[in-house]
Design an enzyme around this catalytic site. Sequence first.
Site, PDB file in Angstrom:
ATOM      1  CD  GLU A 502      -3.284  -0.912   1.896  1.00 32.53           C
ATOM      2  OE1 GLU A 502      -3.397   0.096   2.617  1.00 32.53           O
ATOM      3  OE2 GLU A 502      -4.124  -1.827   1.876  1.00 32.53           O
TER       4      GLU A 502
HETATM    5  C1  LIG Z   1       3.179  -9.556   0.743  1.00 31.83           C
HETATM    6  C2  LIG Z   1       2.707  -8.627  -0.308  1.00 31.83           C
HETATM    7  C3  LIG Z   1       1.356  -8.478  -0.553  1.00 31.83           C
HETATM    8  C4  LIG Z   1       0.920  -7.667  -1.586  1.00 31.83           C
HETATM    9  N1  LIG Z   1      -0.411  -7.633  -1.904  1.00 31.83           N
HETATM   10  C5  LIG Z   1      -0.788  -6.992  -3.044  1.00 31.83           C
HETATM   11  C6  LIG Z   1      -2.134  -7.097  -3.526  1.00 31.83           C
HETATM   12  O1  LIG Z   1      -2.979  -7.735  -2.902  1.00 31.83           O
HETATM   13  N2  LIG Z   1      -2.447  -6.472  -4.685  1.00 31.83           N
HETATM   14  C7  LIG Z   1      -1.539  -5.762  -5.401  1.00 31.83           C
HETATM   15  O2  LIG Z   1      -1.880  -5.232  -6.437  1.00 31.83           O
HETATM   16  N3  LIG Z   1      -0.251  -5.633  -4.960  1.00 31.83           N
HETATM   17  C8  LIG Z   1       0.138  -6.239  -3.824  1.00 31.83           C
HETATM   18  N4  LIG Z   1       1.438  -6.141  -3.383  1.00 31.83           N
HETATM   19  C9  LIG Z   1       2.370  -5.327  -4.130  1.00 31.83           C
HETATM   20  C10 LIG Z   1       2.858  -4.102  -3.394  1.00 31.83           C
HETATM   21  O3  LIG Z   1       1.890  -3.104  -3.434  1.00 31.83           O
HETATM   22  C11 LIG Z   1       4.186  -3.705  -4.044  1.00 31.83           C
HETATM   23  O4  LIG Z   1       5.124  -4.635  -3.585  1.00 31.83           O
HETATM   24  C12 LIG Z   1       4.610  -2.317  -3.722  1.00 31.83           C
HETATM   25  O5  LIG Z   1       3.817  -1.435  -4.443  1.00 31.83           O
HETATM   26  C13 LIG Z   1       6.074  -2.063  -4.035  1.00 31.83           C
HETATM   27  O6  LIG Z   1       6.388  -2.497  -5.312  1.00 31.83           O
HETATM   28  P1  LIG Z   1       7.686  -3.399  -5.541  1.00 31.83           P
HETATM   29  O7  LIG Z   1       7.692  -4.474  -4.540  1.00 31.83           O
HETATM   30  O8  LIG Z   1       7.704  -3.776  -6.961  1.00 31.83           O
HETATM   31  O9  LIG Z   1       8.898  -2.458  -5.201  1.00 31.83           O
HETATM   32  P2  LIG Z   1       9.519  -1.312  -6.127  1.00 31.83           P
HETATM   33  O10 LIG Z   1       8.462  -0.507  -6.749  1.00 31.83           O
HETATM   34  O11 LIG Z   1      10.556  -1.917  -6.997  1.00 31.83           O
HETATM   35  O12 LIG Z   1      10.215  -0.393  -5.040  1.00 31.83           O
HETATM   36  C14 LIG Z   1      11.473  -0.743  -4.468  1.00 31.83           C
HETATM   37  C15 LIG Z   1      11.908   0.369  -3.529  1.00 31.83           C
HETATM   38  O13 LIG Z   1      12.041   1.584  -4.255  1.00 31.83           O
HETATM   39  C16 LIG Z   1      11.360   2.610  -3.558  1.00 31.83           C
HETATM   40  N5  LIG Z   1      10.892   3.593  -4.541  1.00 31.83           N
HETATM   41  C17 LIG Z   1      10.207   3.397  -5.668  1.00 31.83           C
HETATM   42  N6  LIG Z   1       9.968   4.569  -6.270  1.00 31.83           N
HETATM   43  C18 LIG Z   1      10.504   5.533  -5.502  1.00 31.83           C
HETATM   44  C19 LIG Z   1      10.585   6.957  -5.580  1.00 31.83           C
HETATM   45  N7  LIG Z   1      10.073   7.650  -6.572  1.00 31.83           N
HETATM   46  N8  LIG Z   1      11.223   7.598  -4.586  1.00 31.83           N
HETATM   47  C20 LIG Z   1      11.766   6.940  -3.561  1.00 31.83           C
HETATM   48  N9  LIG Z   1      11.715   5.597  -3.446  1.00 31.83           N
HETATM   49  C21 LIG Z   1      11.095   4.908  -4.396  1.00 31.83           C
HETATM   50  C22 LIG Z   1      10.225   1.917  -2.836  1.00 31.83           C
HETATM   51  O14 LIG Z   1       9.819   2.684  -1.719  1.00 31.83           O
HETATM   52  C23 LIG Z   1      10.895   0.628  -2.424  1.00 31.83           C
HETATM   53  O15 LIG Z   1      11.584   0.855  -1.227  1.00 31.83           O
HETATM   54  C24 LIG Z   1       1.868  -6.932  -2.342  1.00 31.83           C
HETATM   55  C25 LIG Z   1       3.219  -7.056  -2.062  1.00 31.83           C
HETATM   56  C26 LIG Z   1       3.650  -7.896  -1.074  1.00 31.83           C
HETATM   57  C27 LIG Z   1       5.119  -8.035  -0.833  1.00 31.83           C
END
Ligand SMILES: Cc1cc2nc3c(=O)[nH]c(=O)nc-3n(C[C@H](O)[C@H](O)[C@H](O)COP(=O)(O)OP(=O)(O)OC[C@H]3O[C@@H](n4cnc5c(N)ncnc54)[C@H](O)[C@@H]3O)c2cc1C
Length: 842
Positions: A502
């Site tokens: 989220e």
């Molecule tokens: C257990 C779990 C349950 C989930 N459940 C759902 C679900 O039900 N439905 C769904 O749709 N998604 C779900 N998600 C997805 C979740 O919303 C994403 O994991 C999240 O949005 C982060 O994306 P990412 O993991 O690809 O990380 P990335 O987007 O690759 O981010 C990696 C890091 O970069 C940082 N970052 C990215 N952009 C910036 C910026 N502009 N400035 C500073 N920092 C930045 C982030 O804060 C993070 O620390 C789930 C994820 C997990 C792990």
Amino acid sequence: MFTLAWIVAVLVVATALAYVNAAGIAWTAAIAVALGVAWAAQLLPPWLTLGLGVLFVVLAIPLNVPALRRKLISDGVLAAFRKILPPMSQTEREAIEAGTVWWDGDLFSGKPDWKKFLALPKPTLTAEEQRFLDVETTELCELITDWETTQVHRDLPPHVWQYIKDKGFLGMSIPREYGGLGFSGFAHSQVMTKLSTRSGTVAVSVMVPNSLGPGELLAHYGTDEQKRHYLPRLAKGLEIPCFALTNPTAGSDAASIPDFGIVCWGEHEGKKVLGLRVTWDKRYITLGPVATLLGLAFRVFDPDRLVGDKEDIGITCALIPTSHPGVEIGRRHMPLNAVFQNGPNWGKDVFIPMDWVIGGQPMLGRGWRMLMECLAAGRGISLPSSGTGMAKLAVRATGGYARVRTQFKTPIGKFEGIEEALTRMGGNLYMMDSARMMTAAAVDLGEKPAVISGIAKLHITERARQVVNDAMDIVGGKGICMGPSNFLGAAYMQVPVAITVEGANILTRSLIVFGQGAIRCHPYVLKEMEATRERDRAKASVDFDAALFGHVRFALANMARAFVMGLTGSHFVGVPGGVAAETRRYYQQLTRFSAALAFLSDVSMGTLGGALKRKEKLSARLGDVLSLLYLCSATLKRYEDEGAQKADAPLMHWAIWDAMFKAQSALEGVLSNFPNRLIGAVMRRIVFPFGRPYVIPSDKLGHDVARRMLEPSATRDRLVAGSFVSKAADDPVALIERALVATLASEPIEARIKAAAKAGRFDGRLAPGSGVDALVARAQEQGVITADEARTVLAARDLTARVIRVDDFPQDLGTSAMRPLDYGKAGVAANLPNVQDQEVAA
Ligand SMILES: Cc1cc2nc3c(=O)[nH]c(=O)nc-3n(C[C@H](O)[C@H](O)[C@H](O)COP(=O)(O)OP(=O)(O)OC[C@H]3O[C@@H](n4cnc5c(N)ncnc54)[C@H](O)[C@@H]3O)c2cc1C
């Protein structure tokens, strides 16, 4: 001499006018009087007075005649703004405009209305909600243990799933008219908090259907038919929902999802209907592997112009039964051993009829706004509640453990090093719980507090991580060795889930809180931006002029207020009547910091413009100040709502003092890193004219906080209120609670035994190999203690021994008895989800 007095008087009056945000006409009159006095008393050289007079007339006329002012000043600035304002995508605009501004607007104004704030109702539960919390929620907690879930079933056991469905846990937020429980946000939060003190797996499984997902989206945007069909089924658990937004290439930047649907004609149930041919690849989807109803977000394109005149229609949300041909779903990820259901799903060219779009055809392209609106409220409840629940578990169990576990013949909680960690845990939890309650209350007041829900999610989950980390340090090996008697390891492993989902915390802190807050909470910035986009040029000119000059006066007011409150230590700031005496200064200091935040924000936006978006470290620090002001307000409100209990005061003081110190450090971080060093230095003089007022909370205060966590008391009960303690005899948390009471009862008796032995009333030496029991028996024989007292001591020792015990397993950790992971025929490669599909999509 008179000239000097005149200059001082001019400065004082100007500061006073700025302080009260005086209207332009008041400024004009004051300057006219000042110049008149200078002329009459010949305080300045005549040429200077004349020059100033001409300048005054040249400026005063256009500034006080709106039509002239617009022509000569604001229209030019508007044109420049139009050129320099970074372009905003539709999704960015929808994200910024989503939700409502609430108390965050006051905190950003430099002049929070504390009276209005304190008049907010205290969140309460209805009798029915309270019963559900006491009976069904307690029963659900009793039905489950984290160890059994993670190690034996690797899922919630079937009877637990059934209980969840039967009792309506999946439909807490679905309105009663559709068969849901129709609970308030606060009730929902209370249930989530309690579940989270027991098991992260059960909490997440219940959280998702009640949070951003099909239920919430349908309730707000569904067609009547969709609501009538799905909501009762979701409420009763006849459908298990999930919501899929995240794609392997679009996580944080979710608006860039490449998943797409093409508007086309197709066949559905034997009929030719208008619909969408959808291709998607999602991962991390909670409840996905067991879902029967897939909420899916994808971008819609209409190349044949079948529904309008646009090709790229935008992000859209649809509901697809997982049994629909072409939907690939069921495989699982393993999210940090938490074993809640989570996995990928994908599909290629899957035809769905148009009426599966949430809200039907009119809602094509409206998906992002729908998601942002729902997120604005939902984000403030689920994860803040689960973080607070985890912290309550950690505080309750660790405080008790630190009292019964002794080293160097002393309860470890009495060592200053441990005390420091315990203090942080208690202070953080007090503040987290305050913010959780206040945010849920805002949702119940009808708010969709976009910025505040981001603050609550970010800061409560961060503090949960800190609390759990501190707890792990305190319990040592007991927290590390997994097994049924480890009460903390699961929480420790699962904390990063809440940090990531989220809106990952780094992103939320760096980009969202201030980025969205500065635009939404500022009284003029959004109006200025809207005026630049206004197509009616006359309206744009009037709107922009009003916003621009309002903004200038607002900025001057906050500069003056920050400076005057800095000079006076904010001692003269009004405080609403009736607040607890010990909190008065905090209202004054928060008002001062609010003005400082508003001032620094305006200077930052004014000098850095669009570049501020890329200066994430500055933006994050400004966001921290806003967040900390919110957390402090919530803490003050809670303290008042709970009757300003003197015994709880150390928790309140520590939490606020610590947060204000951090807010001060964040302000300092902005000042010392401001790209223009001169502006930074001037701003420092204005905000901190006598240096920085805050130091870290004192050790004495910290000691008072820690002491409250080591012994049962009404304060400790309030701190961990709403947490679950099992009735099971071998439950690790229940054992700690009993051991704590027993230890406190036993200690005076043990002290008497020691004193008697020292006084030579009996031989207190222990023969090698003989247990302490022998000493107790000897003391009883000698009449030092009674039989009852001997039993008390032995019971305490027995309970403590059980508390400090850790689990051990056969050499193979029982793997020979466990079913190995099913890697399928193709071995490990088959576990790499849909690699080929990704290649096909590429
Ligand atoms: C257990 C779990 C349950 C989930 N459940 C759902 C679900 O039900 N439905 C769904 O749709 N998604 C779900 N998600 C997805 C979740 O919303 C994403 O994991 C999240 O949005 C982060 O994306 P990412 O993991 O690809 O990380 P990335 O987007 O690759 O981010 C990696 C890091 O970069 C940082 N970052 C990215 N952009 C910036 C910026 N502009 N400035 C500073 N920092 C930045 C982030 O804060 C993070 O620390 C789930 C994820 C997990 C792990």
